[in-house]
Design a protein around this motif. Structure first.
Motif, PDB file in Angstrom:
ATOM      1  N   GLN A  66       0.861  -1.195   0.000  1.00  0.00           N
ATOM      2  CA  GLN A  66       0.000   0.000   0.000  1.00  0.00           C
ATOM      3  C   GLN A  66       0.889   1.233   0.000  1.00  0.00           C
ATOM      4  N   VAL A  67       0.523   2.246  -0.792  1.00  0.00           N
ATOM      5  CA  VAL A  67       1.316   3.479  -0.786  1.00  0.00           C
ATOM      6  C   VAL A  67       0.390   4.682  -0.703  1.00  0.00           C
ATOM      7  N   VAL A  68       0.917   5.748  -0.111  1.00  0.00           N
ATOM      8  CA  VAL A  68       0.180   7.004  -0.086  1.00  0.00           C
ATOM      9  C   VAL A  68       0.698   7.854  -1.235  1.00  0.00           C
ATOM     10  N   ILE A  96      -5.106   4.846   7.528  1.00  0.00           N
ATOM     11  CA  ILE A  96      -4.782   3.422   7.481  1.00  0.00           C
ATOM     12  C   ILE A  96      -3.273   3.257   7.572  1.00  0.00           C
ATOM     13  N   LEU A  97      -2.859   2.474   8.556  1.00  0.00           N
ATOM     14  CA  LEU A  97      -1.419   2.329   8.820  1.00  0.00           C
ATOM     15  C   LEU A  97      -0.858   1.169   8.006  1.00  0.00           C
ATOM     16  N   THR A  98       0.461   1.190   7.795  1.00  0.00           N
ATOM     17  CA  THR A  98       1.058   0.140   6.960  1.00  0.00           C
ATOM     18  C   THR A  98       1.085  -1.205   7.668  1.00  0.00           C
ATOM     19  N   SER A 152      -4.241  -0.684  13.764  1.00  0.00           N
ATOM     20  CA  SER A 152      -3.948  -0.720  12.325  1.00  0.00           C
ATOM     21  C   SER A 152      -4.613   0.441  11.604  1.00  0.00           C
ATOM     22  N   VAL A 153      -5.543   1.083  12.296  1.00  0.00           N
ATOM     23  CA  VAL A 153      -6.237   2.229  11.713  1.00  0.00           C
ATOM     24  C   VAL A 153      -6.442   3.242  12.821  1.00  0.00           C
ATOM     25  N   VAL A 154      -6.324   4.510  12.454  1.00  0.00           N
ATOM     26  CA  VAL A 154      -6.729   5.530  13.411  1.00  0.00           C
ATOM     27  C   VAL A 154      -7.904   6.283  12.811  1.00  0.00           C
ATOM     28  N   GLY A 174       4.617   5.422   7.662  1.00  0.00           N
ATOM     29  CA  GLY A 174       3.773   4.418   8.306  1.00  0.00           C
ATOM     30  C   GLY A 174       2.310   4.548   7.957  1.00  0.00           C
ATOM     31  N   LEU A 175       1.979   5.520   7.108  1.00  0.00           N
ATOM     32  CA  LEU A 175       0.592   5.698   6.703  1.00  0.00           C
ATOM     33  C   LEU A 175       0.395   5.046   5.334  1.00  0.00           C
TER      34      LEU A 175
END
Ligand SMILES: Nc1ncnc2c1ncn2[C@@H]1O[C@H](COP(=O)(O)OP(=O)(O)OP(=O)(O)O)[C@@H](O)[C@H]1O
Ligand SMILES: [Mg+2]
Lengths: 787, 235
Positions: free
Chosen positions: A90-92, A476-478, A610-612, A633-634
């Protein structure tokens, strides 16, 4: 042309309104068949060819980090024909012209050669060079939504390293026909895309040299996914295998299958109703024509026409009516199918035109249409055939009326003579009256099943977005992070509140039933994201208990108090036994919910996230977006306030279309039934009504007799229609309900009222059109003609 | 004596409705001669139409036998009766029985399309003096004209027998005479055996032979030595 055919055409022209009314009802059935079967077959064929040509895999699994050596063992598994490993992450993304951060799923392309499985179909440009570190190929929809062409650049946060990537081409993939970003509920091509990059570059970025975190398999002819999946799970278990699954659980495929299921249901449920009603209308009209044409039938027989010729004449009439219906149904169906195909291209990414007219769907619908008319005609035709030639010469005796229960009741209730005539009319043809009621009731039901949708969706929006997922955004965190990230998130600009949530992929088991699912662990005092029960009250898991969504509980056949087994697919892959503490009403997905602290205790580790979920000050959104793009880490952000509007807009647009179609259909049925009913009654009662006029009844009084019966039938049809509509809507809810989503069953009194109003108005209009004929009734002519 | 075309022995017809039996024919023995114009007279309900329907193959007898030339009508199947009507019989009905949505010519074509050796529809209509009304619909024709279209339709197939049930029943004297003239001319020019049922006793004067019917039986058969022309008939 044969003279009898000429007669036929003239008769049809004279009765054009009745013919059209029947043909339109029939056309609805034909149209839906053409539409549903045509689109369904096109979709199936396109899918099959696409999957085949681009080698869509059959079994998939993620892992944390598995060594490349494992590949030969995977390949050696019985039933496996091809196996290929990839690196997926996953990438931002920071896209030019987009304030908020976007997200992407990067998928590796092999160093040499093209992928053996899940082959992207390159549309423009080229795939990235194998040794390039900053080249990327993107999905067409993502490029189009953002106005990208090959050569354009955007920046991406690859596992904490910010990089500028150059687009080398656009592509499609059988793996991503339906693309949903993490946590998203609708496709959003602007903010989420699939990105292909060379394996070497991704291995470096994600620290996966000599390793992989994703594997796809194709099976041998006799290989079975159910056998391969456990074997693969076993091989990957030491390397953080996330649980293998077949196509039946592959996100994109599941959505398309869901669509196909609905199309199949559409083709099965609705057309028979229309065909049944058209058969009834043909039956009713032909019965009257045969009665009126007694003389002609007798004449044909006297002249030496065979029974087959007599039968053929009336069958031709019915067939012509059906041909008109078929022609209308075909053209409208094809036109709608084009529209539907266009709608599909909005949601699904197919490489070629989805809808091609299918000879099969036209043939099936035409056969059904002709058969319907033939079926409706049979009774009348047989009566014509059975008429002995001599009897056909004498005028028909007046229909016999009997004093029955209706009369005794009416006498007792002191009904006026016109009211008596209305009641006797119904009593004389009870079958016809009953079927008219059913047909009109069907229109009410169809309208109800259309107008119940918006209410149901309102309830979904209300529950999902305003009671349960109330956060403005999900960060969403990595991976699973320590709770300190929540504190970090609170300090991001514009964040008003932040709450952690942990996703734990697991298999839930009860007896022989099981489901693969991501269990959501939250804090008990969480207010941003929570689940609620049917009454809208928040539900929190008690202690070590687990809360299941209603549907998941149903799938696993458990009720609160039962114990289920939870096998985690991450970490130490422990298997725990937990009590089900409650069920919750959830419309998207099959949810399972636990207390985060309890989960940590069970796993003997500190709580993780795993999610904030955050609530934000939208005025400071820009600053938050900028920060999010640079936060290591996002893995992505989901902006729920945008999802809310997108969902409402998409739904509103589709609902409007569907509602219009359903209203048109219901009005056609009602008018078809009422208008034909009225014309037939007028024909049967012309003399009676004319006599009444002659002895001094007013037009209004005479019209009352004719319209009274129709309106009485329409009113009687309402409660029947309500019951049918309730059942229709309920069946629809059941047929829509899948593991992906479900609809709440919401029936408001407004739904009943609206359906009844439309139907009563339509039948009143049809009756009024016929009333105009009563006003113009030529009294002398009617009395002079021999019945 | 000319050749026999219809013959019957003990022809009986009973209608059973519920538990009442109505005897429409009570043993009719009868001979009709080819080429003749026969008039059937008798009170209402005496069985005239019943007899005509059986002779025309529209109905079946309950008992007894009837022949058309050598063919026994009472032994024919439905299919054979249909073929018999198609090939040999022309009908004229009291209420014309024209198809309202077909023109005069088309009403005649209804027959010529299925007959073996028909005359052109226009020719048949010319024989009844309607060559100027070919494309009129029944509603645009007078009663007499409509009945003449019906006659043209009946004769267009060049039938051997023409069976007319009260052909002038719905007409006034002037138009009635036009219809009778058409029948008489066809009988004379084409040699078509013609049977006419009527309540008008005056019409018997134009017949070769008159059959008196009463109560399901033949009372009397009379041959006319001299025949009157239709125009001379008083109504
Ligand atoms: N379908 C039927 N059912 C019962 N009875 C019938 C039927 N047709 C005729 N009859 C009876 O048979 C008898 C003879 O009828 P038919 O029609 O042959 O008389 P008709 O001589 O032609 O009379 P009219 O001059 O009035 O036409 C009558 O008593 C009639 O009521
Ligand atoms: Mg009679």
């Amino acid at each position: 042309m044969h003279v009898l055919d000429r007669k036929l055409l003239r008769d049809l022209r004279r009765m054009w309104a009745q013919v059209l009314a029947i043909a339109l009802v029939l056309a609805c059935g034909v149209m839906i068949l053409v539409l549903a079967i045509g689109v369904q077959r096109s979709l199936e064929d396109t899918l099959e060819a696409y999957y085949e040509r681009n080698r869509f895999a059959e079994v998939f699994s993620g892992a944390k980090r598995a060594p490349d050596m494992l590949l030969s063992e995977i390949r050696a598994l019985p039933g496996v024909r091809v196996a290929e490993t990839r690196i997926v992450g996953q990438v931002v993304l920071d896209l030019p012209g987009l304030e908020e951060p976007a997200a992407g799923r990067v998928v590796s392309l092999p160093d040499v050669d093209v992928p053996a499985l899940n082959l992207p179909l390159v549309l423009t440009g080229r795939p990235p060079a194998p040794d390039a570190v900053d080249e990327v190929m993107v999905t067409r929809a993502f490029a189009e939504a953002n106005g990208f062409v090959p050569g354009d650049r955007f920046s991406a946060n690859l596992n904490g390293r910010k990089r500028t990537l150059t687009i080398t081409g656009t592509a499609l993939s059988p793996e991503y026909i339906y693309v949903l970003g993490p946590g998203a509920m609708l496709p959003d091509n602007r903010r989420f895309g699939i990105l292909w990059m060379p394996r070497r570059a991704l291995a470096a970025a994600f620290d996966l040299q000599g390793a992989f975190n994703d594997v796809s398999l194709a099976l041998t002819r006799d290989g079975r996914a159910e056998e391969v999946i456990p074997a693969l799970d076993q091989l990957l278990a030491p390397y953080g295998g996330a649980g293998a699954y077949g196509r039946a659980e592959q996100a994109s495929h599941v959505f398309i299958e869901g669509e196909l299921t609905q199309l199949r249901a559409l083709a099965r449920i609705l057309p028979p109703i229309f065909f049944l009603i058209s058969a009834f209308l043909v039956n009713m009209v032909l019965a009257r024509i045969v009665t009126l044409e007694r003389g002609v039938i007798g004449l044909m027989k006297a002249l030496g026409y065979s029974d087959a010729a007599v039968a053929g004449h009336f069958l031709k009439l019915a067939t012509l009516v059906s041909l008109i219906g078929i022609a209308i149904g075909w053209s409208v169906g094809s036109w709608l199918a084009q529209g539907m195909a266009k709608l599909y291209t909005e949601f699904f990414e197919f490489p070629y035109l989805v809808f091609q007219p299918r000879a099969g769907s036209y043939a099936i619908s035409a056969a059904a249409g002709v058969a319907t008319a033939g079926l409706g005609a049979i009774q009348g035709v047989m009566r014509a055939v059975r008429m002995p030639p001599a009897v056909a010469m004498v005028p028909p005796a007046p229909p016999s009326f009997k004093r029955g229960a209706v009369d005794r009741m009416a006498t007792w209730a002191r009904f006026s003579q016109p009211s008596m005539m209305v009641l006797r009319g119904i009593g004389r043809w009870p079958g016809r009256a009953a079927f008219s009621i059913l047909a009109i009731a069907a229109s009410v039901a169809i309208l109800m099943s259309a107008s119940f949708f918006p209410d149901s969706l309102d309830e979904i929006i209300d529950t999902s977005f305003f009671r349960q997922n109330r956060q403005d955004a999900m960060l969403i965190l990595t991976g699973d992070r320590a709770d300190s990230v929540v504190e970090d998130a609170r300090h991001l600009p514009g964040v008003l509140a932040a709450e952690p949530m942990q996703y734990l992929p697991a298999v839930l088991r009860h007896g022989h039933l099981s489901r693969r699912i991501a269990v959501e662990a939250r804090d008990p005092d969480a207010t941003l994201s929570r689940v609620t029960d049917a009454a809208g009250r928040p539900v929190t898991p008690a202690g070590d208990g687990i809360v299941l969504s209603d549907r998941l509980a149903e799938r696993l056949d458990v009720v609160p108090g039962d114990r289920i087994e939870m096998q985690l697919l991450t970490g130490r892959r422990e298997t725990l036994t937990l009590p089900v503490s409650a069920t919750a009403t959830v419309y998207f997905g099959l949810g399972a919910y636990m207390d985060r602290a309890a989960m940590a205790r069970l796993l003997r580790q500190p709580p993780q996230a795993s999610v904030v979920n955050v609530a934000m000050d939208r005025d400071k959104a820009r600053a938050l977006y900028a920060a999010a793009k640079d936060t290591p880490g996002l893995a992505g952000t989901v902006l729920l306030f945008q999802t809310r509007t997108a969902f409402s807009e998409t739904i509103a647009r589709n609902i409007l279309n569907t509602t219009v179609v359903y209203i048109v259909i219901a009005v056609l049925i009602t008018v078809g039934v009422t208008y034909n009913g009225a014309r037939i009654q007028l024909s049967e009662r012309a003399r009676e009504l004319a006599s009444l006029r002659i002895i001094g009844f007013t037009r209004a009084e005479v019209s009352y007799i004719l319209m009274g019966e129709l309106m009485l039938l329409s009113f009687l049809a309402q409660p029947v229609g309500w019951a049918m509509g309730w059942a229709f809507a309920y069946a629809q809810v059941k047929s829509f309900s899948s593991d992906l989503y479900t609809l709440p069953f919401v029936m408001t009194s407004a739904t009943y009222a609206k359906a009844s109003l439309v139907v009563l108005a339509a039948s009143a209009v049809a009756a009024l059109i016929v009333r105009r004929r009563i006003d113009r009734l030529d009294l002398v002519a009617v009395m002079k003609t021999r019945e | 004596m000319s050749e026999l075309i219809f013959r019957s022995e003990g022809l009986t017809k009973v209608y059973r409705t519920g538990d009442v039996s109505v005897y429409a024919l009570r043993g009719v023995d009868m001979r009709l001669h080819a080429g003749e114009l026969t008039v059937l007279l008798g009170p209402s309900g005496s069985g005239k139409s019943t007899l005509l329907n059986i002779l025309g193959g529209l109905d079946r007898a309950s008992e007894g036998r009837a022949w058309f030339r050598d063919h026994e009508l009472t032994a024919m199947t439905d299919r054979e009766l249909t073929a018999y009507r198609r090939d040999h019989v022309g009908f004229v009905f009291q209420f014309y029985n024209l198809v309202a949505s077909l023109t005069a010519r088309e009403n005649v074509e209804l027959v010529t399309e299925i007959a073996r050796a028909p005359m052109p529809a226009a020719e048949a209509l010319a024989m009844v003096g309607l060559d100027h009304r070919l494309d009129h619909f029944p509603a645009q024709l007078s009663g007499g004209e409509q009945q003449r279209v019906a006659i043209a339709r009946a004769i267009a197939k060049r039938p051997e027998v023409l069976l007319c049930d009260e052909p002038t029943g719905a007409l006034d004297s002037k138009t009635g005479i036009q219809v009778l003239e058409a029948l008489e001319r066809i009988n004379r020019d084409l040699g078509t055996t013609t049977v006419v049922i009527t309540h008008n006793a005056g019409i018997q004067a134009m017949a070769h032979r008159v059959v008196f019917f009463a109560d399901g039986r033949i009372n009397e058969v009379r041959e006319n030595a001299t025949r009157a022309r239709p125009a001379e008939i008083t109504w």
